[in-house]
Design an enzyme around this catalytic site. Structure first.
Site, PDB file in Angstrom:
ATOM      1  N   SER A   1       0.810  -1.231   0.000  1.00 19.97           N
ATOM      2  CA  SER A   1       0.000   0.000   0.000  1.00 19.97           C
ATOM      3  C   SER A   1       0.842   1.278   0.000  1.00 19.97           C
ATOM      4  CB  SER A   1      -0.976  -0.014   1.185  1.00 19.97           C
ATOM      5  OG  SER A   1      -1.916  -1.047   0.990  1.00 19.97           O
TER       6      SER A   1
ATOM      7  N   LYS B   1      -9.246  -5.985  11.277  1.00 19.38           N
ATOM      8  CA  LYS B   1     -10.356  -5.382  10.526  1.00 19.38           C
ATOM      9  C   LYS B   1     -11.667  -5.373  11.308  1.00 19.38           C
ATOM     10  CE  LYS B   1      -8.588  -6.263   5.876  1.00 19.38           C
ATOM     11  NZ  LYS B   1      -8.904  -6.799   4.547  1.00 19.38           N
TER      12      LYS B   1
ATOM     13  N   ASP C   1     -12.754  -3.382   0.377  1.00 18.24           N
ATOM     14  CA  ASP C   1     -12.277  -4.648  -0.207  1.00 18.24           C
ATOM     15  C   ASP C   1     -13.255  -5.159  -1.275  1.00 18.24           C
ATOM     16  OD1 ASP C   1      -9.867  -4.899   1.125  1.00 18.24           O
ATOM     17  OD2 ASP C   1     -10.726  -6.014   2.799  1.00 18.24           O
TER      18      ASP C   1
HETATM   19  P1  NAP Z   1      -9.240 -15.933   7.585  1.00 22.45           P
HETATM   20  O1  NAP Z   1     -10.262 -15.155   8.330  1.00 22.45           O
HETATM   21  O2  NAP Z   1      -8.089 -16.526   8.323  1.00 22.45           O
HETATM   22  O3  NAP Z   1     -10.024 -17.115   6.811  1.00 22.45           O
HETATM   23  C1  NAP Z   1      -9.321 -18.130   6.164  1.00 22.45           C
HETATM   24  C2  NAP Z   1     -10.300 -19.048   5.426  1.00 22.45           C
HETATM   25  O4  NAP Z   1      -9.510 -19.981   4.678  1.00 22.45           O
HETATM   26  C3  NAP Z   1     -11.204 -19.878   6.327  1.00 22.45           C
HETATM   27  O5  NAP Z   1     -12.467 -19.960   5.711  1.00 22.45           O
HETATM   28  C4  NAP Z   1     -10.505 -21.250   6.355  1.00 22.45           C
HETATM   29  O6  NAP Z   1     -11.404 -22.335   6.559  1.00 22.45           O
HETATM   30  C5  NAP Z   1      -9.968 -21.315   4.946  1.00 22.45           C
HETATM   31  N1  NAP Z   1      -8.816 -22.209   4.755  1.00 22.45           N
HETATM   32  C6  NAP Z   1      -7.548 -22.001   5.158  1.00 22.45           C
HETATM   33  N2  NAP Z   1      -6.743 -23.014   4.744  1.00 22.45           N
HETATM   34  C7  NAP Z   1      -7.548 -23.892   4.057  1.00 22.45           C
HETATM   35  C8  NAP Z   1      -7.317 -25.125   3.367  1.00 22.45           C
HETATM   36  N3  NAP Z   1      -6.089 -25.681   3.302  1.00 22.45           N
HETATM   37  N4  NAP Z   1      -8.367 -25.711   2.750  1.00 22.45           N
HETATM   38  C9  NAP Z   1      -9.605 -25.163   2.804  1.00 22.45           C
HETATM   39  N5  NAP Z   1      -9.883 -23.996   3.438  1.00 22.45           N
HETATM   40  C10 NAP Z   1      -8.863 -23.363   4.056  1.00 22.45           C
HETATM   41  O7  NAP Z   1      -8.579 -15.062   6.420  1.00 22.45           O
HETATM   42  P2  NAP Z   1      -9.218 -13.806   5.638  1.00 22.45           P
HETATM   43  O8  NAP Z   1      -8.948 -12.556   6.358  1.00 22.45           O
HETATM   44  O9  NAP Z   1     -10.628 -14.124   5.308  1.00 22.45           O
HETATM   45  O10 NAP Z   1      -8.295 -13.771   4.310  1.00 22.45           O
HETATM   46  C11 NAP Z   1      -8.337 -14.837   3.358  1.00 22.45           C
HETATM   47  C12 NAP Z   1      -7.307 -14.567   2.261  1.00 22.45           C
HETATM   48  O11 NAP Z   1      -7.677 -13.423   1.468  1.00 22.45           O
HETATM   49  C13 NAP Z   1      -5.913 -14.241   2.814  1.00 22.45           C
HETATM   50  O12 NAP Z   1      -4.960 -14.971   2.066  1.00 22.45           O
HETATM   51  C14 NAP Z   1      -5.769 -12.755   2.578  1.00 22.45           C
HETATM   52  O13 NAP Z   1      -4.396 -12.393   2.399  1.00 22.45           O
HETATM   53  C15 NAP Z   1      -6.563 -12.569   1.294  1.00 22.45           C
HETATM   54  N6  NAP Z   1      -7.037 -11.177   1.095  1.00 22.45           N
HETATM   55  C16 NAP Z   1      -6.632 -10.521  -0.036  1.00 22.45           C
HETATM   56  C17 NAP Z   1      -7.093  -9.223  -0.278  1.00 22.45           C
HETATM   57  C18 NAP Z   1      -6.648  -8.507  -1.528  1.00 22.45           C
HETATM   58  O14 NAP Z   1      -6.802  -7.283  -1.594  1.00 22.45           O
HETATM   59  N7  NAP Z   1      -6.166  -9.204  -2.538  1.00 22.45           N
HETATM   60  C19 NAP Z   1      -7.948  -8.588   0.643  1.00 22.45           C
HETATM   61  C20 NAP Z   1      -8.343  -9.288   1.774  1.00 22.45           C
HETATM   62  C21 NAP Z   1      -7.882 -10.596   1.995  1.00 22.45           C
HETATM   63  P3  NAP Z   1     -11.941 -22.716   8.034  1.00 22.45           P
HETATM   64  O15 NAP Z   1     -13.027 -21.734   8.357  1.00 22.45           O
HETATM   65  O16 NAP Z   1     -12.427 -24.101   7.865  1.00 22.45           O
HETATM   66  O17 NAP Z   1     -10.739 -22.615   8.943  1.00 22.45           O
END
Ligand code: NAP
Length: 281
Positions: free
Chosen positions: A21, A70, A107
Site C-alpha cells: 500500500s 479489521k 475490499d
Molecule cells: P481468515 O479469516 O483466516 O479465513 C481463512 C479461510 O480460509 C477460512 O475460511 C478457512 O477455513 C480457509 N482455509 C484455510 N486453509 C484452508 C485449506 N487448506 N483448505 C480449505 N480452506 C482453508 O482469512 P481472511 O482474512 O478471510 O483472508 C483470506 C485470504 O484473502 C488471505 O490470504 C488474505 O491475504 C486474502 N485477502 C486478499 C485481499 C486482496 O486485496 N487481494 C484482501 C483481503 C484478503 P476454516 O473456516 O475451515 O478454517
C-alpha cells in the site's frame, strides 16, 4: 517534499512492513502533486485500539487496516458505511476533525474493480457466484456481490458453521455448503472466488473440482503471493478467464486514497507495474 501542511495517512496491521500500500499511495501522491505521505504503522503487540483511538481528531487523516484488526476497526468506529456493517469488518478508518471515526470497507469494491479490469465481459447479475472460504475476506466479498446484484452466492467452506454464519447474516440469496459439496455450486457458477488463505506461499493447496465449472466461468484468487497461485494455474489450464488478488489490492486502494486525500488517484500511472516489481524484490 514534506512540508508543514503535509497530509498523513497510513496502514496498520500485523505484519505490515511488506505491505504494497505505501508503494501504491505514494506513487499516486507524487504523480498527482499532492502534499501528502502514506506510511506503515507496524503493530507488534496488541495496541490497535491505543493507536487508532489516539489518532482521533484528524492529525493523521486516515488508516488502512489489515489483518488481524479489521473487525476491531469496525468496532472502534463511531460511524460506518452500510458495506462495512454488512462486511462485519473495516479496512479503512477516516479520522474527522470533530473527533469522530468513520469506518468503511473498500475490499468488496476492490474485488469488483478486479473483475471489471481483468474479466470485463463478466456481469455480476448474470448468474450465481461461489465464494470459497468463510473468513473476513469471504464475508466482505459476499456482501459486495449481494449488494451489486448477484442472484445467488454460495459460500463453500471447510468449516460449515462459519459459512452458515455468513448466510444467516447476509440474507436469503446466500447459501452455505461444506467443501465436499463444492461441485454442486460450481456447476452453474459464473464466478468462483478463492477467499481462503490456501494458496499463500507455504500454505496448503485448495482442492476443489474446478473442471465442474462451465467454460465461461471466471475464476479469481484473492491471494497474490504468489501472483499465480496453484488455484489460478489450475483455472488457466482449464481455459478459464482468471482474475488475480493484486488487482483487487489496487482496486481497494483507489477509494481508500479518495477517503484520505479527497480526490481519485491519477489513472495514467502504472501502479500495477510498480507493485509487481516490489513483489519480485
Ligand atoms: P481468515 O479469516 O483466516 O479465513 C481463512 C479461510 O480460509 C477460512 O475460511 C478457512 O477455513 C480457509 N482455509 C484455510 N486453509 C484452508 C485449506 N487448506 N483448505 C480449505 N480452506 C482453508 O482469512 P481472511 O482474512 O478471510 O483472508 C483470506 C485470504 O484473502 C488471505 O490470504 C488474505 O491475504 C486474502 N485477502 C486478499 C485481499 C486482496 O486485496 N487481494 C484482501 C483481503 C484478503 P476454516 O473456516 O475451515 O478454517
Amino acid at each position: 517534499m514534506i512540508t508543514g501542511k503535509t497530509v498523513v495517512a497510513g496502514v496498520t496491521g500485523r505484519p505490515v512492513t511488506h505491505s504494497l500500500s505505501p508503494i501504491l499511495h505514494n506513487a499516486w501522491l507524487a504523480a498527482a502533486g499532492i502534499d501528502g505521505v502514506y506510511v506503515a504503522f507496524p503493530l507488534e503487540g496488541d495496541g490497535f485500539e491505543a493507536l487508532a483511538g489516539g489518532l482521533r481528531g484528524g492529525v493523521v487523516r486516515g488508516l488502512n487496516v489489515t489483518l488481524p484488526f479489521k473487525e476491531r476497526a469496525l468496532a472502534l468506529a463511531d460511524d460506518a458505511t452500510d458495506i462495512a456493517r454488512l462486511s462485519g469488518a473495516a479496512n479503512v478508518l477516516v479520522f474527522g476533525a470533530d473527533g469522530r471515526i468513520l469506518a468503511d470497507n473498500t475490499d468488496g469494491a476492490g474485488l469488483l474493480w478486479a473483475f471489471r479490469s481483468q474479466a470485463p465481459d463478466w456481469n455480476v447479475a448474470s448468474g450465481p457466484a461461489v465464494v470459497l472460504g468463510a473468513g473476513g475476506a469471504a464475508r466482505g466479498a459476499v456482501a459486495a456481490l449481494v449488494a451489486a446484484g448477484a442472484p445467488r452466492v454460495s459460500v463453500v467452506n471447510r468449516t460449515l458453521a462459519r459459512a452458515e454464519a455468513i448466510a444467516d447474516a447476509l440474507g436469503d440469496r446466500v447459501v452455505a455448503l461444506p467443501l465436499d459439496r463444492a461441485r454442486d455450486a460450481l456447476s452453474d457458477a459464473t464466478a468462483v472466488i478463492n477467499a481462503t488463505s490456501a494458496g499463500l506461499s507455504g500454505q496448503g493447496k485448495l482442492d476443489v473440482p474446478l473442471e465442474a465449472t462451465p467454460a465461461a466461468t471466471v475464476v479469481m484468487d484473492m491471494v497474490y503471493k504468489p501472483l499465480e497461485t496453484p488455484f489460478l494455474a489450475q483455472a488457466r489450464a482449464l481455459g478459464r478467464t482468471t482474475v488475480d488478488g493484486l488487482e483487487m489490492l489496487i482496486g481497494q486502494a483507489v477509494p481508500s486514497f479518495e477517503h484520505f486525500f479527497g480526490q481519485r488517484p491519477p489513472t495514467d500511472l502504472d501502479v500495477r507495474g510498480l507493485a509487481l516489481k516490489a513483489l519480485k524484490s
